[in-house]
Design an enzyme around this catalytic site. Structure first.
Site, PDB file in Angstrom:
ATOM      1  CD  GLU A  38      -1.314  -2.341   2.135  1.00 16.56           C
ATOM      2  OE1 GLU A  38      -2.090  -2.933   2.888  1.00 16.56           O
ATOM      3  OE2 GLU A  38      -0.096  -2.639   2.014  1.00 16.56           O
ATOM      4  CB  CYS A  76      -0.402  -4.374   8.716  1.00 10.64           C
ATOM      5  SG  CYS A  76       0.592  -2.971   8.177  1.00 10.64           S
ATOM      6  CB  CYS A 113      -0.831  -0.470   5.411  1.00 10.52           C
ATOM      7  SG  CYS A 113       0.821  -1.052   4.951  1.00 10.52           S
ATOM      8  CD1 TRP A 136      23.305 -35.225 -15.152  1.00 16.27           C
ATOM      9  CD2 TRP A 136      21.913 -34.592 -13.533  1.00 16.27           C
ATOM     10  NE1 TRP A 136      24.015 -34.432 -14.296  1.00 16.27           N
ATOM     11  CE2 TRP A 136      23.185 -34.023 -13.285  1.00 16.27           C
ATOM     12  CE3 TRP A 136      20.872 -34.332 -12.639  1.00 16.27           C
ATOM     13  CZ2 TRP A 136      23.442 -33.212 -12.190  1.00 16.27           C
ATOM     14  CZ3 TRP A 136      21.143 -33.520 -11.541  1.00 16.27           C
ATOM     15  CH2 TRP A 136      22.392 -32.966 -11.326  1.00 16.27           C
ATOM     16  CB  THR A 150      19.989 -37.030  -0.136  1.00 20.51           C
ATOM     17  OG1 THR A 150      18.828 -37.819  -0.353  1.00 20.51           O
ATOM     18  CG2 THR A 150      20.119 -36.013  -1.258  1.00 20.51           C
ATOM     19  CG  ASP A 192      23.077 -37.300  -4.733  1.00 21.39           C
ATOM     20  OD1 ASP A 192      23.612 -38.309  -5.213  1.00 21.39           O
ATOM     21  OD2 ASP A 192      21.843 -37.139  -4.668  1.00 21.39           O
ATOM     22  CG  LEU A 203      20.904 -29.246  -0.586  1.00 23.08           C
ATOM     23  CD1 LEU A 203      20.506 -29.588   0.842  1.00 23.08           C
ATOM     24  CD2 LEU A 203      20.058 -30.035  -1.577  1.00 23.08           C
ATOM     25  CB  THR A 253      13.552 -38.027   3.535  1.00 22.26           C
ATOM     26  OG1 THR A 253      14.798 -38.487   4.065  1.00 22.26           O
ATOM     27  CG2 THR A 253      13.179 -36.705   4.187  1.00 22.26           C
TER      28      THR A 253
END
Length: 348
Positions: A54, A79, A88, A177, A203, A207, A211, A295
């Site tokens: 706003e 808010c 706002c 892949w 993982t 690998d 991330l 997981t």
């Protein structure tokens, strides 16, 4: 009139999406100001601690004298409290904007209807609930966090044409892949949109992932690592301290630093719920669960997830780690070049 209101609230939603990935822990909000059926100002919330939608919309109006004859549209209730920025509602009142159209009510306890009440009390013409479902969906992360006291959970994996997510052994092999480069880049875009990314011990060991969002422009998510017995040494990328990382473990007396935080948790039948409590404590509103199979399946079995994003590649593996088992209902499909992307939504 309602079609006009919907048109401008839809514009608010479009604007708000520009903030995806940068506003946490705040919601996504867009706002437009209309005079004589013409947009004279618009804005969105760009980053936590900076001006709200706003404020940006009002500041963008060149002729401020028009504000007293205009309508302000906003995708989420303005808010009414002092946070990192002033309310706002007060700014709308100070600028004498007579009409306020709101997409949906803010579930955050400090707002939740108080903004609307404040505006009505001073005589503003307030309309609420325009494209409410669309506005709620825009802030599905924020709403889930505040109503369910846990992050919005996205499960993500890639599987071969014959239903495997990885070959049996990865020792001394190049990465296998399953998907094409477009799908892999899309995953990095997603990482920049969510607040956290979670993987299990295997993982990391198989690998050694970073991330991060190196193939896209965006913030790196907080890394959440499950490491029950402390198998992951400091030599792995997830412990490089370049990005905030939370390690959930049963191993005690591990020393936390600013960017490497250890959280103790019992790895029992309530593991998923315990993890959600930890992430809620750290104000993480959304998380991508990127694997591995055990997981992801743990979240599916506990029915604690909101979305699943499954890539199906053209490659066949013949044998390997089977993909997680999930019911295909409330789903949609799209092609990513020669891959298929399936999105499943966990709602009735």
């Amino acid at each position: 009139m309602k079609l006009t209101e919907e048109k401008y609230i839809m514009r608010c939603i479009e604007l708000a999406k520009n903030g995806l990935g940068t506003t946490y822990p705040n919601p996504l909000v867009g706002s437009v100001i209309v005079y004589n059926d013409e947009i004279i100002g618009e804005g969105w919330h760009r980053k936590s601690g900076e001006a709200h939608a706003e404020v940006n919309a009002i500041n963008s109006v060149k002729d401020k004298s028009l504000l007293s004859k205009s309508t302000i549209y906003v995708s989420l209730e303005p808010c009414s409290h002092f946070g990192k920025t002033p309310p706002c509602c007060d700014l709308i009142i100070a600028n004498k904007i007579p009409n306020v159209v709101i997409g949906t009510i803010d579930p955050f306890a400090k707002v939740s209807g108080n903004g609307i009440k404040k505006l009505i009390e001073v005589g503003k013409n307030v309309t609420v609930g325009i494209l409410e479902d669309e506005c709620n969906n825009l802030n599905k992360r924020f709403f889930t966090f505040h109503t369910k006291k846990r992050p919005y959970i996205i499960l993500k994996w890639a599987e071969s044409s014959d239903g495997f997510i990885a070959p049996i052994s990865k020792e001394k092999q190049e990465p296998v892949w399953i998907t094409n480069t477009f799908s892999r880049q899309l995953v990095h875009k997603w990482r920049g949109e969510e607040q956290g990314i979670l993987v299990g011990t295997q993982t990391v060991i198989d690998d050694n992932p970073k991330l991060d969002t190196r193939n896209w422009s965006g913030n790196n998510p907080t890394r959440i690592i499950l490491d029950r017995s402390g198998k992951i040494s400091d030599h792995y990328n997830v412990k490089d301290k370049k990005t905030k990382t939370i390690v959930i473990t049963e191993k005690e007396n591990l020393q936390s630093t600013e960017n490497l935080i250890y959280e103790n948790c019992i790895f029992d039948i309530r593991l998923v719920f315990s993890m959600c409590d930890i992430l809620f404590k750290h104000n993480i509103q959304s998380v991508i669960i990127e694997g591995g199979r055990q997981t992801i399946q743990t979240f599916i079995d506990a029915n604690i997830w909101d979305e699943a994003r499954i890539f199906k590649g053209q490659k066949s593996l013949d044998e390997g780690v089977k993909s997680p088992v999930i019911a295909y209902k409330n789903f949609e499909k799209q092609a990513i070049h020669d891959d298929e992307l399936i999105k499943i939504f966990n709602h009735d």
